[in-house]
Design a protein around this motif. Structure first.
Motif, PDB file in Angstrom:
ATOM      1  N   UNK A 163       0.781  -1.116   0.005  1.00 43.98           N
ATOM      2  CA  UNK A 163       0.016   0.013  -0.001  1.00 43.98           C
ATOM      3  C   UNK A 163       0.805   1.053   0.186  1.00 43.98           C
ATOM      4  N   UNK A 164       1.732   1.334   0.690  1.00 44.91           N
ATOM      5  CA  UNK A 164       2.558   2.513   0.931  1.00 44.91           C
ATOM      6  C   UNK A 164       3.441   2.564  -0.372  1.00 44.91           C
TER       7      UNK A 164
ATOM      8  N   UNK B  16       1.582  10.593  -2.947  1.00 51.33           N
ATOM      9  CA  UNK B  16       2.335  11.131  -2.066  1.00 51.33           C
ATOM     10  C   UNK B  16       3.130  12.380  -2.579  1.00 51.33           C
ATOM     11  N   UNK B  17       3.974  11.867  -3.481  1.00 51.94           N
ATOM     12  CA  UNK B  17       4.987  12.732  -4.100  1.00 51.94           C
ATOM     13  C   UNK B  17       4.429  13.797  -4.774  1.00 51.94           C
ATOM     14  N   UNK B  18       3.389  13.424  -5.667  1.00 51.68           N
ATOM     15  CA  UNK B  18       2.535  14.518  -6.444  1.00 51.68           C
ATOM     16  C   UNK B  18       2.238  15.626  -5.479  1.00 51.68           C
ATOM     17  N   UNK B  19       1.506  15.230  -4.387  1.00 54.03           N
ATOM     18  CA  UNK B  19       1.124  16.223  -3.470  1.00 54.03           C
ATOM     19  C   UNK B  19       2.229  17.202  -2.879  1.00 54.03           C
ATOM     20  N   UNK B  20       3.193  16.312  -2.511  1.00 53.82           N
ATOM     21  CA  UNK B  20       4.254  17.145  -1.968  1.00 53.82           C
ATOM     22  C   UNK B  20       4.992  18.061  -2.848  1.00 53.82           C
TER      23      UNK B  20
ATOM     24  N   UNK C 203      -8.846  12.936  -2.756  1.00 53.56           N
ATOM     25  CA  UNK C 203      -8.745  11.361  -3.054  1.00 53.56           C
ATOM     26  C   UNK C 203      -8.209  10.563  -1.804  1.00 53.56           C
ATOM     27  N   UNK C 204      -8.977   9.548  -1.181  1.00 52.49           N
ATOM     28  CA  UNK C 204      -8.382   9.072  -0.148  1.00 52.49           C
ATOM     29  C   UNK C 204      -7.307   7.979  -0.695  1.00 52.49           C
ATOM     30  N   UNK C 205      -6.695   7.607  -0.042  1.00 47.81           N
ATOM     31  CA  UNK C 205      -5.827   6.665  -0.239  1.00 47.81           C
ATOM     32  C   UNK C 205      -5.787   5.395   1.179  1.00 47.81           C
ATOM     33  N   UNK C 206      -6.760   4.562   0.922  1.00 52.07           N
ATOM     34  CA  UNK C 206      -6.908   3.523   1.663  1.00 52.07           C
ATOM     35  C   UNK C 206      -6.613   2.311   1.205  1.00 52.07           C
ATOM     36  N   UNK C 207      -6.174   1.324   2.410  1.00 48.10           N
ATOM     37  CA  UNK C 207      -5.718  -0.001   2.266  1.00 48.10           C
ATOM     38  C   UNK C 207      -6.831  -0.884   1.067  1.00 48.10           C
ATOM     39  N   UNK C 208      -8.038  -0.871   1.525  1.00 50.30           N
ATOM     40  CA  UNK C 208      -9.169  -1.407   0.748  1.00 50.30           C
ATOM     41  C   UNK C 208      -9.226  -1.022  -0.723  1.00 50.30           C
TER      42      UNK C 208
END
Length: 88
Positions: free
Chosen positions: A5-6, A13-17, A80-85
């Protein structure tokens, strides 16, 4: 599973950063330019100098548009959520 998942979320995450960094660079620079112009105008007025208003309006508009676009992109990505599911 958490490592997967990570790993899958890392590009998001990198795009947001990246967008957040762009906004951070633009914001202080705009404030600094505005403060310098205000300082110059204030001091010019105190000694009764006439100044031209050649303050790069086009450049200011472009930077404002750039910051607005980056902010919109960042807000969209944050929604946009980043969920495990999502990856199961």
């Amino acid at each position: 599973m958490e490592d997967l998942v990570a790993e899958l979320n890392m590009p998001k995450v990198l795009k947001r950063l990246s967008l957040a960094r762009q906004i951070d660079k633009i914001t202080p620079k705009n404030s600094q330019v505005k403060a310098e112009k205000n300082w110059f105008d204030r001091n010019a007025n105190s000694v009764e100098l006439v100044t031209e208003n050649d303050d790069g309006k086009e450049e200011q508009v472009n930077k404002h548009k750039q910051m607005k676009t980056s902010s919109k992109q960042l807000k969209t990505l944050q929604q946009v959520r980043m969920d495990v599911k999502d990856f199961a």
